[in-house]
Design an enzyme around this catalytic site. Structure first.
Site: not given
Lengths: 218, 218
Positions: A135-136
């Site tokens: 994800c991030i």
């Protein structure tokens, strides 16, 4: 048998680890019969967000204590763990990765990664042990290893990708059910909820990431 | 397309919903292409437990607000939801089921189920819509439906089973990867972390429960 570290950053997408991503990482490891070692920094959270209203709350919480909710209490203080305790390390996403492992959420191109996080990542790199980020969370490894021109993905968010490139990273677009592998730097990334849309799609990408990390750790 | 309710009770095994059980329920539903409707009571938690130390904390938290962490903000106040909003209902486990949906954790044989929870469960029963309960959550349905002699499992914990029987329920032993189905009362239960030992085993039982619930709701 391999032991894989999972670096958590709280409990909840808006101020900690994304819970689904963390649990699906644990599930994929457990299905491979691989032991996990959950860890988190023993520091105050950057902030606390009411996940029902989306508004900032005035409370103060500890990253290790909240991460322990996902880990069912089986978790270690990051400061007491070194690369020799594990064969690979995985960072789930959630805003905690961008707020409690580094200051990306507020600092953008000026991001600094917090010293204990940076210390463990460099130890892993020097020991040639693979690192996965979901994800991030690739912002953390892009910032730490920018000088090595790491190849990573955060999906297809061009604004965020530009910041990763400002760190020195090479961003590669990637669908939610796939991974980007940087063999040279021993990094594996997958977009998960940077793209969504739901659990079954992010589970596919996370399973691929976990299989790749476990294969590289063997 | 079916819509399945998930009744949460906080976020964390020691004072809320067991996070792994809740996420694995969502994953199994999502893999069947079934929509979910997360809900939780908008009330103060019975207590807050530090999941790192296992000790009681002096803080106060709200069940709906903390449950929203697992639901990524997509969650409704139990008081605003009725059986007509869903085709079936599933209760994950965790101490929250025994502390925030009813007072089983402190009251044992004298357990009272909180009115909004009891109201929704009776609505589901009267609409002949199936109800699933995981881990310790069968105590809630055993107490509410005791007079109907419901057949449920909480694994093989004889002390807890005796209390369920005092409510009127019939306890059936069951391994972690299986379910107990009460066709007459439209109830499905699985032991999950009442037995453990890990994610892959509880995932098997939860997947079976979700498949059975979705089949009964069709």
């Amino acid at each position: 048998m391999a032991k894989i570290g999972i670096l958590l950053s709280g409990c909840g997408v808006k101020d900690g680890s994304e819970i689904h991503e963390a649990v699906l990482t644990m599930l994929a490891l457990d299905r491979l019969g691989v032991e996990r070692l959950c860890l988190a920094p023993n520091v105050a959270q950057s902030d606390v967000v009411n996940h029902f209203t989306g508004e900032s709350a005035s409370a103060s919480r500890n990253v290790l204590v909240e991460s322990a909710r996902i880990a069912r209490g089986e978790i270690s203080d990051l400061a007491k763990v070194s690369a020799s305790d594990m064969d690979a390390l995985i960072l789930p996403g959630g805003f905690g990765a961008a707020k409690n492992l580094c200051d990306f959420a507020v600092a953008g191109v000026r991001t600094e990664v917090y010293p204990e996080v940076s210390r463990l990542l460099w130890e892993m790199h020097e020991a040639k042990k693979p690192i996965g980020a979901i994800c991030i969370a690739p912002v953390v490894i892009a910032r730490v290893f920018g000088g090595l021109r790491p190849k990573v993905t955060i999906g297809n968010d061009l604004a965020t990708a530009k910041i990763l490139e400002s760190f020195g990273a090479q961003h590669q677009e990637c669908p939610v059910d796939d991974i980007v592998v940087d063999q040279e730097n021993r990094l594996v990334t997958t977009p998960a909820y940077m793209l969504g849309p739901g659990l079954r799609e992010i589970a596919s990408g996370i399973e691929k990431l976990v299989h790749q990390i476990v294969a590289m750790a063997a």
